[in-house]
Write a protein that holds these residues in place. Sequence first.
Motif, short mmCIF file in Angstrom:
data_model
loop_
_atom_site.label_atom_id
_atom_site.label_comp_id
_atom_site.label_asym_id
_atom_site.label_seq_id
_atom_site.Cartn_x
_atom_site.Cartn_y
_atom_site.Cartn_z
N SER A 1 17.15 -36.37 21.95
CA SER A 1 16.18 -35.38 21.46
C SER A 1 16.53 -33.95 21.86
O SER A 1 16.00 -33.00 21.27
N SER A 2 17.41 -33.78 22.86
CA SER A 2 17.75 -32.43 23.30
C SER A 2 18.98 -31.86 22.59
O SER A 2 19.33 -30.71 22.79
N ASN A 3 19.62 -32.67 21.75
CA ASN A 3 20.85 -32.23 21.11
C ASN A 3 20.53 -31.33 19.92
O ASN A 3 19.85 -31.74 18.98
N ALA A 4 21.04 -30.11 19.95
CA ALA A 4 20.68 -29.12 18.94
C ALA A 4 21.39 -29.30 17.61
O ALA A 4 20.99 -28.70 16.62
N VAL A 5 22.44 -30.11 17.57
CA VAL A 5 23.03 -30.44 16.28
C VAL A 5 22.17 -31.47 15.56
O VAL A 5 21.96 -31.38 14.35
N LEU A 6 21.65 -32.42 16.30
CA LEU A 6 20.80 -33.44 15.70
C LEU A 6 19.36 -32.98 15.52
O LEU A 6 18.65 -33.49 14.64
N HIS A 7 18.93 -32.05 16.36
CA HIS A 7 17.55 -31.56 16.30
C HIS A 7 17.60 -30.03 16.34
O HIS A 7 17.26 -29.42 17.35
N GLY A 8 18.00 -29.43 15.24
CA GLY A 8 18.16 -27.99 15.19
C GLY A 8 17.15 -27.32 14.31
O GLY A 8 16.21 -27.94 13.79
N SER A 9 17.34 -26.04 14.10
CA SER A 9 16.37 -25.26 13.34
C SER A 9 16.35 -25.62 11.86
O SER A 9 15.43 -25.27 11.13
N PHE A 10 17.40 -26.34 11.39
CA PHE A 10 17.45 -26.73 9.98
C PHE A 10 16.90 -28.13 9.74
O PHE A 10 16.94 -28.62 8.61
N GLY A 11 16.44 -28.79 10.80
CA GLY A 11 15.84 -30.11 10.62
C GLY A 11 16.41 -31.15 11.56
O GLY A 11 17.31 -30.88 12.36
N THR A 12 15.87 -32.36 11.46
CA THR A 12 16.29 -33.48 12.29
C THR A 12 17.27 -34.35 11.52
O THR A 12 17.04 -34.69 10.36
N VAL A 13 18.35 -34.72 12.19
CA VAL A 13 19.39 -35.55 11.59
C VAL A 13 19.14 -37.01 11.97
O VAL A 13 18.98 -37.33 13.15
N THR A 14 19.12 -37.88 10.97
CA THR A 14 18.96 -39.32 11.23
C THR A 14 20.17 -40.12 10.76
O THR A 14 20.61 -41.04 11.45
N LYS A 15 20.68 -39.80 9.59
CA LYS A 15 21.83 -40.51 9.04
C LYS A 15 22.75 -39.56 8.29
O LYS A 15 22.34 -38.48 7.87
N SER A 16 24.00 -40.00 8.12
CA SER A 16 24.92 -39.29 7.25
C SER A 16 25.43 -40.29 6.22
O SER A 16 24.85 -41.36 6.04
N LEU A 17 26.50 -39.95 5.54
CA LEU A 17 26.99 -40.74 4.42
C LEU A 17 28.50 -40.89 4.48
O LEU A 17 29.22 -39.92 4.73
N ILE A 18 28.98 -42.10 4.26
CA ILE A 18 30.40 -42.32 4.01
C ILE A 18 30.54 -42.83 2.59
O ILE A 18 29.96 -43.84 2.21
N ALA A 19 31.32 -42.08 1.78
CA ALA A 19 31.66 -42.51 0.44
C ALA A 19 33.18 -42.38 0.32
O ALA A 19 33.69 -41.50 -0.35
N SER A 20 33.87 -43.24 1.06
CA SER A 20 35.32 -43.20 1.30
C SER A 20 35.61 -42.12 2.34
O SER A 20 35.76 -40.93 2.00
N GLY A 21 35.65 -42.53 3.58
CA GLY A 21 35.87 -41.60 4.68
C GLY A 21 36.51 -42.29 5.86
O GLY A 21 37.05 -43.40 5.74
#
Length: 482
Positions: free
Chosen positions: A208-228
Amino acid sequence: MLGFRRSRHRLTTAAAVFGLLVAGAAVQASAAAPAAAATPHRILFDNAHAETAGNADWIISTSQPDPLGQDSSPSAETDWTGALSSWGVALQKTGDYSLKTLPSGSSLAYGGSTATDLSNFDTLVLPEPNTLFTTAEKTAIMTFVKNGGGLFMVSDHTGADRNSDGEDAVEILNDLMTNNSVDSTDPFGFSIDTLSISSDYPSAISDSSNAVLHGSFGTVTKSLIASGTTATLKPADNSAVKGLLYRTGYSGNTGAFFATSTFGSGRVAFWGDSSPIDDGTGQSGNTLYDGWNDTGATNAALALNATEWLAGGSSSGGGGGGGGGTCTAAQLLANPGFESGNTSWTATSGVITNSSSEAARTGSYKAWLNGYGSANTDTLSQSVTIPSGCAATLNFYLHVDTAETTTSTAYDTLKAQVLNSSGTVLSTLATYSNLNAASGYTLRSFDLSSYAGQTVTVKFTGTEGSTLQTSFVLDDTALNVS
């Protein structure tokens, strides 16, 4: 490795003389760092390495270097043309960012006079490069980061050679990290995996303290792999490396789809696929995929929070808490290279020395803990106040040599710690031992942003066993804030 027993009669006369000098004379000359991230934060997107080859269209706008030439006040992703236009427009709309593109046919440089020189920016974005960086470019990129710049590396799956030159982004970014003139010894603490993962929704770690995951642009929960692909983390090489999102079924040091790290005074982010930054709109003729707005992921928040963290905006990224507000860039430690002898540091007698038995990394003086081949404890410490609103990075160069022959037992140790004003240990940043012995000095970096607004003590404690010496030698320390 040295096998001598170090004498307790250390050379201290010169240190005593130097100790009479004022601390201000002790500051070492260093390369100029990029200016502190201020409003607006300055971001350079690379388009000089085939980022639009094939179906790729990894640009924020066709107007280059200045996207404002296409639309000076964009409100929608289609106001700028490019598959990264959503990224660019979202940053532009905040009023806190100045965005430029390095056009095709240009070269990355640092310390020059051109408008797109890296010294004019806080962050460099490499959105799936498809041609190798030249030797000079790799030096420029690594020097930029080492001196305080942010580096955003976006890869793609292995074999994604869009211009058919024999190189893909996996190979190109790994080459940057392992074949450069600044530091090729795993400087960021990770390598990109040679994989082609067809699909997945990598999940964010709980922090919860990580500013990349919980920053001013929103909370990050998942990303996407579409060939990566993913990355393998190597915290033994750089303890600041941190995986933030992982491929399903993976954790720890394997399967990291998004990771952050530091190098010198700068910050690094890695993303294992270009599909999450693709907004589905771009130049005519390209086959694009709208990963930016994928409803099963939070890719926009991840890209934007990470950009803010890299630029020193309001976060501490891989380490957690601090940051925010404004901060004047500075190096806070007094007598950082020990050239003023026993000034500003509190140390065991004889630790700060110019003895020729152990070479300094630069200058004549260094801090030499232990090395006697007998039971002893040495300490070295300095208190410092980290201003509120600052991101902070502790750097030091460490050389370890030993007469121990074991390859499995840590007989002698050095702890790097952060203490509060009462002397309570807040964090043990790392513990090194005779098992870390190697030729030369190795840069060690730690994010101390979570201590912004506090007075803390940086302390090193070396403990040596009863036989066979181990020397822990420190030089060229720094606590940089921005």
